[in-house]
Design an enzyme around this catalytic site. Structure first.
Site, PDB file in Angstrom:
ATOM      1  N   LEU A  86       0.833  -1.190   0.000  1.00 33.11           N
ATOM      2  CA  LEU A  86       0.000   0.000   0.000  1.00 33.11           C
ATOM      3  C   LEU A  86       0.871   1.245   0.000  1.00 33.11           C
ATOM      4  O   LEU A  86       1.833   1.354   0.774  1.00 33.11           O
ATOM      5  CB  LEU A  86      -0.914   0.001   1.228  1.00 33.11           C
ATOM      6  CG  LEU A  86      -1.823  -1.228   1.388  1.00 33.11           C
ATOM      7  CD1 LEU A  86      -2.679  -1.100   2.634  1.00 33.11           C
ATOM      8  CD2 LEU A  86      -2.707  -1.416   0.159  1.00 33.11           C
ATOM      9  N   CYS A  87       0.502   2.158  -0.872  1.00 37.52           N
ATOM     10  CA  CYS A  87       1.230   3.425  -0.966  1.00 37.52           C
ATOM     11  C   CYS A  87       0.603   4.429  -0.012  1.00 37.52           C
ATOM     12  O   CYS A  87      -0.440   5.027  -0.299  1.00 37.52           O
ATOM     13  CB  CYS A  87       1.188   3.952  -2.395  1.00 37.52           C
ATOM     14  SG  CYS A  87       1.990   5.556  -2.606  1.00 37.52           S
ATOM     15  N   LEU A  88       1.236   4.593   1.144  1.00 35.38           N
ATOM     16  CA  LEU A  88       0.778   5.544   2.153  1.00 35.38           C
ATOM     17  C   LEU A  88       1.969   6.365   2.623  1.00 35.38           C
ATOM     18  O   LEU A  88       3.128   5.959   2.450  1.00 35.38           O
ATOM     19  CB  LEU A  88       0.157   4.801   3.341  1.00 35.38           C
ATOM     20  CG  LEU A  88      -0.985   3.822   3.034  1.00 35.38           C
ATOM     21  CD1 LEU A  88      -1.358   3.033   4.284  1.00 35.38           C
ATOM     22  CD2 LEU A  88      -2.192   4.570   2.502  1.00 35.38           C
ATOM     23  N   THR A 121      -5.313   5.301  -3.545  1.00 40.28           N
ATOM     24  CA  THR A 121      -3.873   5.260  -3.687  1.00 40.28           C
ATOM     25  C   THR A 121      -3.492   3.930  -4.311  1.00 40.28           C
ATOM     26  O   THR A 121      -4.345   3.074  -4.570  1.00 40.28           O
ATOM     27  CB  THR A 121      -3.181   5.431  -2.322  1.00 40.28           C
ATOM     28  OG1 THR A 121      -1.773   5.573  -2.521  1.00 40.28           O
ATOM     29  CG2 THR A 121      -3.434   4.224  -1.419  1.00 40.28           C
TER      30      THR A 121
END
Length: 264
Positions: A86-88, A121
């Site tokens: 996950l792109c966080l 995202t």
């Protein structure tokens, strides 16, 4: 392998999150690797995820806390692609924005906050509320059966990338008590371990289509029948309804004519 500083930091954080777990969150490091953490998020009330059991992993770099972990959620949720990174701002997609003061609890609280929002995202998906509730209702079954793959032999889990094909082995090894509770829940609720569905209820007292008047009184039942008969008769012509009268009249007329002409 974790550096000495990372090992010391993660050991302290495990003690902290065990003694004071954030709401809806529980987490622990793997016994074989302190850099591999497993978490479970319980879906909060007033969200489509309510009651869901969402299992995922945090894979920390050896130099933590000076770099962030890779974050994945393995359980299908309708919010994230299962087992995808996950792109966080708190994940390894953005190492420069990571604050070393952030702890495991901070990361997981941030993940829960993002999960209950509608921001998009890399690794997130769009789904309806109904679809997310569907995944929540099946989450415990999915975790403990690997999405039903426990019935297939030789299922193997990928390192840090657990998918449905492992038969629930990784979840069971990391969460044995939770897994046992899930299997009790599966049996108590008569869940099909292969599909995660409940069987359709069978009405043993019914042997055919019902008219829907079983609860009516005798007078009401007759009234319904009378209406049906009237509607049937309304669709027929006068000749069709009096065909026997017409046939009798014709026969009488025929006999009368034979006698008259016979005497003549």
């Amino acid at each position: 392998m974790a550096t000495r500083a990372a090992h010391k930091r993660l050991t302290r954080e495990y003690k902290s999150i065990t003694e004071n777990p954030p709401p809806y969150i529980t987490a622990h490091p793997s016994e074989s690797n302190i850099l591999e953490w497993h978490y479970i998020i319980t879906g909060p009330e007033n969200t489509p995820y309510h009651g869901g059991q969402y299992w995922g992993t945090l894979i920390f770099p050896p130099n933590y806390p000076f770099a962030p972990p890779a974050i994945r959620m393995h359980t299908p949720s309708g919010r994230f692609t299962p087992s995808s990174r996950l792109c966080l701002s708190i994940s390894d997609f953005h190492p420069k924005s990571f604050n070393p003061a952030w702890e495991v609890s901070t990361i997981l609280i941030g993940l829960l906050s993002f999960m209950t929002s509608e921001e998009m995202t890399t690794g997130s998906v769009s789904a309806t509320e109904t679809e997310r509730k569907f995944h929540a209702a099946r989450s415990r079954w999915w975790n403990s059966t690997g999405g039903g793959s426990h019935l297939r032999p030789n299922g193997a889990a990928g390192k840090g990338n657990v998918k449905a094909g492992d038969g629930g082995a990784k979840f069971r090894s990391e969460w044995p008590e939770v897994d046992a509770e899930n299997w009790r829940w599966i049996k108590e609720n008569n869940i099909d371990p292969a599909t995660g569905n409940r069987p359709e209820p069978v009405n043993a007292s019914s042997c055919g289509p019902q008219l829907g008047i079983a609860g009516s009184s005798g007078g009401q039942a007759h009234a319904v029948v009378d209406v049906v008969m009237q509607q049937r008769d309304a669709g027929q012509g006068w000749m069709s309804r009096h065909k026997w009268l017409l046939a009798g009249s014709f026969f009488f007329f025929y006999v009368l004519m034979v006698r008259i002409f016979g005497e003549a």
